[in-house]
Design an enzyme around this catalytic site. Sequence first.
Site, PDB file in Angstrom:
ATOM      1  CG  ASP A 152       5.585  -5.171  -3.863  1.00 12.86           C
ATOM      2  OD1 ASP A 152       5.407  -6.152  -4.630  1.00 12.86           O
ATOM      3  OD2 ASP A 152       5.900  -4.831  -3.855  1.00 12.86           O
TER       4      ASP A 152
ATOM      5  CE  LYS B  37       4.935   5.893  -6.125  1.00 11.02           C
ATOM      6  NZ  LYS B  37       4.515   5.591  -7.708  1.00 11.02           N
TER       7      LYS B  37
HETATM    8  P1  AMP Z   1       8.228  -0.628  -5.240  1.00 14.91           P
HETATM    9  O1  AMP Z   1       9.137  -0.843  -5.628  1.00 14.91           O
HETATM   10  O2  AMP Z   1       8.137   1.722  -5.331  1.00 14.91           O
HETATM   11  O3  AMP Z   1       7.382  -0.918  -5.357  1.00 14.91           O
HETATM   12  O4  AMP Z   1       7.944  -0.043  -3.146  1.00 14.91           O
HETATM   13  C1  AMP Z   1       8.587  -0.975  -2.603  1.00 14.91           C
HETATM   14  C2  AMP Z   1       8.554  -1.023  -1.211  1.00 14.91           C
HETATM   15  O5  AMP Z   1       9.961  -0.253  -1.076  1.00 14.91           O
HETATM   16  C3  AMP Z   1       6.912  -0.063  -1.183  1.00 14.91           C
HETATM   17  O6  AMP Z   1       6.933  -1.280   0.356  1.00 14.91           O
HETATM   18  C4  AMP Z   1       7.255   0.673  -0.737  1.00 14.91           C
HETATM   19  O7  AMP Z   1       6.492   2.042  -0.076  1.00 14.91           O
HETATM   20  C5  AMP Z   1       8.682   1.119   0.120  1.00 14.91           C
HETATM   21  N1  AMP Z   1       9.091   2.290  -1.203  1.00 14.91           N
HETATM   22  C6  AMP Z   1       9.682   2.877  -2.151  1.00 14.91           C
HETATM   23  N2  AMP Z   1      10.591   3.963  -2.077  1.00 14.91           N
HETATM   24  C7  AMP Z   1      10.596   4.237  -1.286  1.00 14.91           C
HETATM   25  C8  AMP Z   1      10.987   5.253  -0.193  1.00 14.91           C
HETATM   26  N3  AMP Z   1      11.684   6.689  -0.921  1.00 14.91           N
HETATM   27  N4  AMP Z   1      10.471   5.961   0.964  1.00 14.91           N
HETATM   28  C9  AMP Z   1      10.007   4.538   2.265  1.00 14.91           C
HETATM   29  N5  AMP Z   1       9.447   3.738   1.298  1.00 14.91           N
HETATM   30  C10 AMP Z   1       9.916   3.704   0.308  1.00 14.91           C
HETATM   31 MG    MG Z   2       4.976  -0.543  -5.095  1.00 13.89          MG
END
Ligand code: AMP
Ligand code: MG
Length: 490
Positions: free
Chosen positions: A250, A111
């Site tokens: 998700d 990650k």
């Molecule tokens: P999360 O809020 O961490 O569950 O992420 C929600 C979505 O945003 C998921 O599709 C993650 O893969 C994407 N995401 C979060 N942070 C990043 C990042 N720094 N670069 C690319 N995608 C991200």
């Molecule tokens: Mg997530």
Amino acid sequence: MTVHFPFQNTYAALPDNFFARVAPTPVSAPRLIKLNRPLAVQLGLDPDVLETAEGAEILAGKTVPAGADPIAMAYAGHQFGNFVPQLGDGRAILLGEVIDRDGIRRDIQLKGSGPTPFSRRGDGRAALGPVLREYIVSEAMFALHIPTTRSLAAVITGEHVLRETALPGAVLTRVASSHIRVGTFQYFAARRDTEALRRLADHVIARHYPELSGTERPYHALLAGVVARQANLVARWLLVGFIHGVMNTDNSSVSGETIDYGPCAFMDAYNPLQVFSSIDEMGRYAYANQPRIAQWNATRLAECLLPLFGDDRDKAVAEAQEILGAFPEIFSTAYQAGLRRKVGLFTARDGDEALIQDLLDAMARNQADFTLTFRKLGEAAGGDASDARAQFIDPAAFDEWAGRWRERTALEPQSVSERQAAMHAVNPLFIPRNHRVEAVIQAAVNNDDYAPFEELVKVLAKPFDDQAGYAAYAEPPLPDQRVLQTFCGT
Ligand code: AMP
Ligand code: MG
């Protein structure tokens, strides 16, 4: 010595539209901050080899190990109630699966390992703070016996990531029984791809619910299985004061593990309305809302599965509703049983639920520390109520309740020491308190000092033991140490 991962790649063998093949982006100067040696052994990996320079390069995504088939998984999701048809692993890459010492298949995922076709506007990277937070909290959850993804390693990349300021970049190696989410089903449902849904459901059944394969209505049973695991999971969260913070679909695993530690936090003072996440402005994911939200998420899964229930849509909907209708009862049974154990009851009687609710209400009115009140109730069972009553602004509120509680426990034959041991086995002394996590992150990010991180991780690995010399870790924050908000850190 080379690092050997006995990878199997069953998810990468699914159809091409389930993922994007993508390798991690190499980084300049990887440095291993932490290897979870017991977990490495559990996974059949050699911890000594993982601690070499080559191991650090793999854990940072600089080198792809032999046998890996790196992919970013496709998924969709409801974020704060709004459907986004394409999310996917934007900053995570699944290296592959290994079979652990208990015969369980485990994903090994990096990650923060660089952009993927799902990155949208993100950089695919993770900052050191959130990586350490996930490491600490996920391993603490494991030690609390709560189903969770785990953390195998944390590596700093030697590069900076730009957030509000430039921060040290890091990669977390996450281990999960799978990374399949409610949102993974939603991805295919949104595309009306019933064949893919069936493949995914079959994969999930084989992997997480093998006892269901070959049964008469496996997809109905799958929904019932996810409902049961999610209801039990959320009950476990509530029983330790955990607030996930971003229960989007998700971030909801069909395996029933806690996944995606972002703005999560444990509460100090008991407050059912507690919210820490800076982005949860409406309190959608407040502590006491979590059961309702988990059921809402399971309902989104049910919608995806309807085409697999049969051609008669009305019948399928009625069947799904019946399965979902079991959620509150499963949750409540698990939650009430857990609460009874927390207050040292060995049996269930009429009036127990009200008795325990009275304690919780008094705790809320008196800003009693959630963790310490229950832990010190164990002491009170042995006769010394001083620490328990000290948690209450008005100790008389505790005394009044404790009188009724003693009358109730006196109806059971167990000895004082039996009761106290049973209570200490379910009421932790040590939780990852926000102010401690914050202090650890500050030391690492500002001073490159990982000693506080190491010590906190060590203490949290034995949350139920009275660890001599570490009493300060059990203490709630002083008023000026209180952390009022947590952040996603993406
Ligand atoms: P999360 O809020 O961490 O569950 O992420 C929600 C979505 O945003 C998921 O599709 C993650 O893969 C994407 N995401 C979060 N942070 C990043 C990042 N720094 N670069 C690319 N995608 C991200
Ligand atoms: Mg997530």
